[in-house]
Write an enzyme that holds these catalytic residues in place. Structure first.
Site, PDB file in Angstrom:
ATOM      1  N   GLU A   1      46.960  48.000  47.601  1.00 30.42           N
ATOM      2  CA  GLU A   1      45.854  47.282  46.946  1.00 30.42           C
ATOM      3  C   GLU A   1      45.010  46.622  48.021  1.00 30.42           C
ATOM      4  OE1 GLU A   1      46.714  44.457  43.822  1.00 30.42           O
ATOM      5  OE2 GLU A   1      48.290  45.748  43.012  1.00 30.42           O
TER       6      GLU A   1
ATOM      7  N   GLU B   1      54.246  43.509  43.585  1.00 28.01           N
ATOM      8  CA  GLU B   1      54.158  42.144  44.131  1.00 28.01           C
ATOM      9  C   GLU B   1      55.361  41.294  43.738  1.00 28.01           C
ATOM     10  OE1 GLU B   1      50.319  40.459  43.191  1.00 28.01           O
ATOM     11  OE2 GLU B   1      49.381  41.532  44.837  1.00 28.01           O
TER      12      GLU B   1
HETATM   13  C1  BG6 Z   1      47.289  41.736  42.545  1.00 28.98           C
HETATM   14  C2  BG6 Z   1      47.856  42.447  41.354  1.00 28.98           C
HETATM   15  O1  BG6 Z   1      47.792  40.450  42.549  1.00 28.98           O
HETATM   16  O2  BG6 Z   1      45.938  41.509  42.633  1.00 28.98           O
HETATM   17  C3  BG6 Z   1      46.829  43.102  40.449  1.00 28.98           C
HETATM   18  O3  BG6 Z   1      48.846  43.374  41.696  1.00 28.98           O
HETATM   19  C4  BG6 Z   1      45.597  42.241  40.397  1.00 28.98           C
HETATM   20  O4  BG6 Z   1      47.415  43.325  39.199  1.00 28.98           O
HETATM   21  C5  BG6 Z   1      45.023  42.158  41.789  1.00 28.98           C
HETATM   22  O5  BG6 Z   1      44.654  42.675  39.467  1.00 28.98           O
HETATM   23  C6  BG6 Z   1      43.697  41.441  41.885  1.00 28.98           C
HETATM   24  O6  BG6 Z   1      43.811  40.190  41.297  1.00 28.98           O
HETATM   25  P1  BG6 Z   1      42.825  39.696  40.152  1.00 28.98           P
HETATM   26  O7  BG6 Z   1      43.403  38.436  39.722  1.00 28.98           O
HETATM   27  O8  BG6 Z   1      41.501  39.590  40.778  1.00 28.98           O
HETATM   28  O9  BG6 Z   1      42.870  40.741  39.093  1.00 28.98           O
END
Ligand code: BG6
Length: 489
Positions: A387, A197
């Site tokens: 993701e 990211e």
């Molecule tokens: C992304 C990141 O922003 O979202 C992860 O690459 C992160 O590291 C994921 O965990 C989900 O966000 P959060 O804040 O719910 O953990």
């Protein structure tokens, strides 16, 4: 029909959020190790000791005061210190991923496990050997590793003694780290991502309506520039070490919509895409700064250190694939907003057509289809959704079962949307859901914001047996993979 044979179904994690073992086997600390837990309402704090010895806390991105140093303080709990103990339990976890039928597992290498301070010339052998064992274990289960080289975890020493990514020297330190990874894991790892990211450095500015100074913009663009150069050099080194390597960028993917058809909103929305999404993707995929860069920099009086040699490196080090996270869409407007929502580094108007998660993130599968189609047209590269997932509260029933149908619904809708994008021509080759095993949330530090197919019995204070169990979504995803995305029921 959408998913070709060999589609990479799998899951994703990051070292600092799952491994724990924060100070074992020679690992040095990273920023997450001095970051406390928090919640959606209570931001995480960074702990430090001031010049006069008093204990202080800082906000994310806040500068360390003169004479202060980061410190682990007894009065706070640091969830990343333990994570979900994957450092010790990776064999059990990988066996569970294999049971679901994973074809790919996205994970990251903790920089400070290989280079505890970050500026050493030789790596920490124990760290190198740890990841070798993890990759061998994945190979044993026929799971393709997809490795993020940097996932929010610059060694703390580099933050404190070199001013982090504001310093050009970090380019060389990072490239040495990346080169070590490419050499050590040649033959074991073929798919790599240089920076997780990368765009959220700039997206984060102004989140929650915070005032943003020109200096903050300058720092963000400068840090990004050094990361772009580091990434481009790493891509070249990675290709030279093994021409089989496929190295990608990783962008925080947010689909932005204009709130109204006021042309000012349309333009504002377009510019949001440019600043937040295209700026980084263009540099990493096309090898040069896009034409709107001049406007972006001039608007904020940004003059960064960028040499002709840097621009040459960017040209030579373009990525082989475009990968991105996708959780939500956002709404952009020039009008006064009465109902605002925040999530994953952005703040925008509420979208009345969408449902929101318990943490206020808009659930928008169509936004994923839209995003894939836009990026397919723009870059013509293979893409992986690296993701996607739903952070939610899970309830363990008396018999130990966990009925997470809300998670299944979310994933089903997003997989269907990804299928539609593929049917419409998008070259998407993989999908690794976020937090395939419960882990520490990056934004809030909570464990109870759970993403996993695999439940981990641990709470926000680190209490629990740490045992793993299968949620309903575990069996559902197993079926999805076995049918290559045909059976989403
Ligand atoms: C992304 C990141 O922003 O979202 C992860 O690459 C992160 O590291 C994921 O965990 C989900 O966000 P959060 O804040 O719910 O953990």
């Amino acid at each position: 029909m959408a998913f070709k044979e060999g589609f990479f179904w799998g899951g994703a994690t990051a070292a600092n959020q799952v491994e724990g073992a924060w100070n074992e086997d020679g690992r040095g600390p990273a920023m997450t190790d001095v970051t406390t837990g928090g919640s959606a309402k209570e931001p995480r704090k960074i702990t430090a000791v001031a010049a006069d010895g008093s204990h202080i806390t800082l906000k994310r991105k806040e500068k360390l005061p003169e004479g202060a140093h980061y410190a682990v303080l007894d009065e706070y709990y640091y969830p990343n210190h333990f994570g979900v103990d994957e450092y010790h339990r990776y064999e059990e976890d990988i066996a569970l991923f294999a049971e679901m039928g994973f074809k790919m597992y996205r994970m990251s290498i903790s920089w400070s496990r290989l280079f505890p301070h970050g500026d050493e010339t030789e790596p920490n052998k124990a760290g190198v050997e740890h990841y070798r064992k993890v990759f061998e274990c994945l190979r044993k289960h026929n799971i393709e590793p997809l490795v993020t080289i940097w996932h929010f975890d610059t060694p703390l020493y580099l933050e404190e003694h070199y001013n982090g990514w504001n310093n050009r020297q970090l380019v060389d330190f990072y490239v040495r780290f990346a080169e070590t990874c490419f050499k050590e894991y040649k033959g074991l790892v073929k798919y790599w991502l240089t920076f997780n990211e990368i765009n959220n450095t700039v997206m984060f500015l102004g989140r929650g309506g915070a005032a943003v100074t020109d200096e903050m913009y300058h720092d963000a663009y400068q840090q990004l520039h050094y990361q772009f150069v580091a990434s481009a050099k790493a891509v070249q080194v990675g290709h030279a070490i093994d021409p089989e390597n496929k190295i990608g960028c990783m962008i925080c993917g947010i689909t932005n919509y204009p709130l109204t058809c006021d042309p000012k909103d349309i333009l504002e929305n377009r510019h949001r895409w440019e600043r937040d999404i295209f700026y980084c993707g263009d540099v990493q995929c096309k090898g040069e700064y896009p034409s709107f860069t001049k406007r972006l920099w001039e608007e904020r009086n940004v003059k960064i250190d960028c040499t002709p040699e840097d621009l040459e490196e960017l040209k030579k080090g373009t990525v082989d694939m475009y990968t991105f996270s996708y959780y939500m869409s956002s709404v952009v407007t020039t009008h006064k907003v009465t109902s605002e929502v925040s999530g994953n580094f952005v703040t925008g108007a509420r979208n009345e057509y969408l449902k929101y998660s318990d943490w206020g993130w808009a659930c928008d599968p169509d936004g994923l289809q839209y995003y894939l189609e836009v990026m397919n047209d723009r870059y013509h590269l293979p893409m992986i959704v690296t993701e996607n997932g739903l952070g939610a509260y899970d309830k363990v029933e008396e018999d130990g079962s966990i009925h997470d149908d809300y998670r299944i619904d979310y994933l089903r809708d997003h997989i269907a949307a990804m299928g539609r994008a593929i049917d419409n021509g998008a070259n998407c080759i993989g999908y690794t859901t976020w937090g395939c095993i419960d882990l520490v949330s990056a934004s809030t530090g909570e464990i109870r914001k759970r993403y996993g197919f695999i439940y981990v019995d641990i709470d926000d204070e680190g209490k629990g047996s740490n045992d793993r169990s299968r949620k309903d979504s575990f069996y559902w995803y197993k079926k999805v993979i076995a049918s290559n995305g045909e059976d989403l029921a």
